[in-house]
Design a protein around this motif. Structure first.
Motif, PDB file in Angstrom:
ATOM      1  N   GLN A   1      51.332  46.384 -22.339  1.00  0.00           N
ATOM      2  CA  GLN A   1      51.716  45.362 -21.371  1.00  0.00           C
ATOM      3  C   GLN A   1      50.516  44.534 -20.935  1.00  0.00           C
ATOM      4  N   ARG A   2      49.373  45.182 -20.758  1.00  0.00           N
ATOM      5  CA  ARG A   2      48.174  44.457 -20.358  1.00  0.00           C
ATOM      6  C   ARG A   2      47.696  43.521 -21.483  1.00  0.00           C
ATOM      7  N   THR A   3      47.845  43.964 -22.711  1.00  0.00           N
ATOM      8  CA  THR A   3      47.507  43.085 -23.834  1.00  0.00           C
ATOM      9  C   THR A   3      48.378  41.841 -23.821  1.00  0.00           C
ATOM     10  N   LEU A   4      49.660  42.024 -23.497  1.00  0.00           N
ATOM     11  CA  LEU A   4      50.563  40.888 -23.401  1.00  0.00           C
ATOM     12  C   LEU A   4      50.112  39.935 -22.304  1.00  0.00           C
ATOM     13  N   PHE A   5      49.696  40.495 -21.169  1.00  0.00           N
ATOM     14  CA  PHE A   5      49.232  39.654 -20.068  1.00  0.00           C
ATOM     15  C   PHE A   5      47.951  38.907 -20.447  1.00  0.00           C
ATOM     16  N   GLN A   6      47.037  39.600 -21.098  1.00  0.00           N
ATOM     17  CA  GLN A   6      45.793  38.949 -21.501  1.00  0.00           C
ATOM     18  C   GLN A   6      46.068  37.820 -22.489  1.00  0.00           C
ATOM     19  N   THR A   7      47.019  38.040 -23.367  1.00  0.00           N
ATOM     20  CA  THR A   7      47.391  36.986 -24.318  1.00  0.00           C
ATOM     21  C   THR A   7      47.972  35.791 -23.587  1.00  0.00           C
ATOM     22  N   LYS A   8      48.803  36.046 -22.591  1.00  0.00           N
ATOM     23  CA  LYS A   8      49.381  34.949 -21.815  1.00  0.00           C
ATOM     24  C   LYS A   8      48.298  34.210 -21.031  1.00  0.00           C
ATOM     25  N   THR A   9      47.321  34.960 -20.515  1.00  0.00           N
ATOM     26  CA  THR A   9      46.219  34.326 -19.794  1.00  0.00           C
ATOM     27  C   THR A   9      45.423  33.405 -20.721  1.00  0.00           C
ATOM     28  N   GLN A  10      45.144  33.882 -21.930  1.00  0.00           N
ATOM     29  CA  GLN A  10      44.440  33.044 -22.904  1.00  0.00           C
ATOM     30  C   GLN A  10      45.271  31.817 -23.279  1.00  0.00           C
ATOM     31  N   PHE A  11      46.575  31.995 -23.345  1.00  0.00           N
ATOM     32  CA  PHE A  11      47.467  30.876 -23.642  1.00  0.00           C
ATOM     33  C   PHE A  11      47.396  29.830 -22.531  1.00  0.00           C
ATOM     34  N   ILE A  12      47.356  30.299 -21.301  1.00  0.00           N
ATOM     35  CA  ILE A  12      47.239  29.392 -20.157  1.00  0.00           C
ATOM     36  C   ILE A  12      45.934  28.603 -20.232  1.00  0.00           C
ATOM     37  N   GLN A  13      44.834  29.299 -20.523  1.00  0.00           N
ATOM     38  CA  GLN A  13      43.543  28.629 -20.617  1.00  0.00           C
ATOM     39  C   GLN A  13      43.503  27.627 -21.774  1.00  0.00           C
ATOM     40  N   THR A  14      44.186  27.950 -22.854  1.00  0.00           N
ATOM     41  CA  THR A  14      44.252  27.008 -23.982  1.00  0.00           C
ATOM     42  C   THR A  14      44.997  25.745 -23.582  1.00  0.00           C
ATOM     43  N   GLN A  15      46.083  25.905 -22.842  1.00  0.00           N
ATOM     44  CA  GLN A  15      46.813  24.734 -22.360  1.00  0.00           C
ATOM     45  C   GLN A  15      45.934  23.897 -21.434  1.00  0.00           C
TER      46      GLN A  15
END
Length: 433
Positions: free
Chosen positions: A386-400
């Motif tokens: 679950q934390r990996t999923l959150f970290q991926t979403k955080t990176q996605f946010i930063q990419t946007q």
């Protein structure tokens, strides 16, 4: 309540938390004010200190235009020859310098060029401020979403710690599992603190563009309202490069050439000497108080000083301004190409995240959760997925956010204050997995 029922209740809480986690928006609380991108831009354009400086500079040039049109003042002179009353000659003369070679008109033309440059400075400051607001606003949106993710992850970490503690009491798992869960929770608290600090810093960067200062902590109690995943489509690089000629920085460089040409014309006109005419009267006591008219004309002889040095310098500055304009065009072309490449790379990364990375992280989390239901994985393994999923979403946010920053840089280079129409196709707004 037996252990199985307790575990089932914990899993229900966990699944509800997961569902709330999937929302990336940050709703404003009743006590907070909300602000949109348009409102933030309007505030900045009205009160930004950099724009205020250029507006003051425009007022300075207004005074210079007024002064450039002023004509030379007349000169009044008088003299007395021989202080003895019977031999005294008294003269009163008024002289007026008459400018030749259109010097006044050339000064006015140069002052008008300065006014045009001041107007260009205002447009440059407005465009740069608008671009800075655009980038800062989306950084706030990204920080808000990152804080929301960190908050939800901490809630789930706390739930996992409590569930693990109950399993330890029931003798189902080792106390080491509880210790690991506590360590994970502590780390998640640190992550939330960091996310909150980054949000405050992002808000203060936006506030600084409004010219309101950073002294009061209350100024950050607002919520930015917008869509981080609402990206923009840009024309081809060649089309954007063609628009550079309309950018205020290029236009200012062109106005600088005109200004230097006006200065050269002024220096050239100085090679033609001005004429001074005089009119007066002279009273001669030796001739019985006879009053005589005096008419004079004076013209400097340009024998030694023909203003050749100043003219040569003005011509050299004119050539220099043309070279500076060419250099600026090359510089902006390079900056535009770099910013455009960065924007393209971020758009491609967003597509990869949407199509591959986020679905993969979601699939891994779903598999871990199902494995936990069948007793194949520990609760901490589910938390790790679950934390990996959150970290991926955080990176996605930063990419946007990075894509919006690259677009803001392009806007600044082009000197535009409006955004482009929303993207369509593969990088259109999508629902996060």
């Amino acid at each position: 309540m037996n252990f199985a029922r307790l575990l089932f209740l914990a899993l229900q809480i966990f699944i509800v938390s997961m569902s709330s986690m999937l929302s990336l928006s940050t709703p404003a609380t009743a006590a907070e004010s909300v602000i949109t991108l348009d409102e933030a831009t309007t505030l900045a354009l009205q009160a930004n200190p950099d724009i205020a400086v250029t507006l003051s500079g425009r007022e300075v040039e207004n005074g210079q235009v007024l002064q450039a049109g002023a004509r030379p003042n007349p000169t009044l002179s008088g003299q007395i020859q021989d202080l003895r009353s019977q031999n005294r000659i008294t003269s009163i003369i008024i002289s007026q310098q008459l400018e030749t070679a259109g010097k006044r008109d050339k000064r006015i033309a140069a002052a008008d060029a300065n006014i045009a440059i001041a107007d260009a400075d205002i447009r440059i400051a407005q465009a740069e401020t608008s671009a800075k607001v655009y980038a800062a606003f989306y950084q706030v949106l990204a920080a808000q979403q990152a804080q929301t993710l960190a908050t939800e992850l901490l809630q789930i970490g706390t739930t996992s710690k409590e569930t693990t503690a109950k399993r330890v009491l029931a003798g189902k798992v080792s106390p080491v599992e509880e210790t690991k869960a506590k360590v994970v929770e502590a780390g998640l608290k640190v992550d939330l603190v960091n996310a909150s600090q980054q949000l405050v810093a992002a808000k203060k960067r936006l506030i600084s563009l409004w010219g309101k200062g950073l002294a009061s902590a209350e100024t950050t109690t607002f919520t930015a309202v917008g869509e981080l995943d609402k990206l923009s489509t840009l024309p081809a690089l060649t089309e954007l490069a063609a628009e550079l000629q309309n950018s205020p920085r290029i236009k200012k460089a062109g106005l600088m050439v005109i200004q230097k040409q006006a200065f050269s014309a002024i220096e050239k006109s100085k090679q033609t000497p001005d004429v001074t005419v005089s009119l007066g009267a002279q009273r001669n006591q030796e001739l019985g108080g006879l009053t005589q008219a005096i008419i004079g004309l004076s013209i400097p002889i340009p024998l030694f000083d023909r203003n050749q040095g100043n003219l040569q310098s003005a011509k050299a500055r004119e050539v220099q301004s043309q070279d500076e304009k060419a250099a600026l065009e090359n510089q902006l072309q390079a900056e535009l190409a770099i910013a455009y490449a960065r924007w393209q790379s971020q758009i491609e990364a967003i597509t990869t995240y949407s199509q591959d990375i986020l679905p993969g992280a979601q699939s891994a989390f779903d598999a871990a959760r199902k494995g936990f239901d069948f007793g194949k994985f520990s609760f901490l393994e589910v938390l790790d997925a679950q934390r990996t999923l959150f970290q991926t979403k955080t990176q996605f946010i930063q990419t946007q956010a990075s894509a919006h920053q690259a677009e803001a840089e392009i806007q600044s280079i082009l000197g535009v204050t409006s955004t482009y129409k929303p993207l369509v196709g593969d990088v259109d707004k999508k629902e996060s997995p």
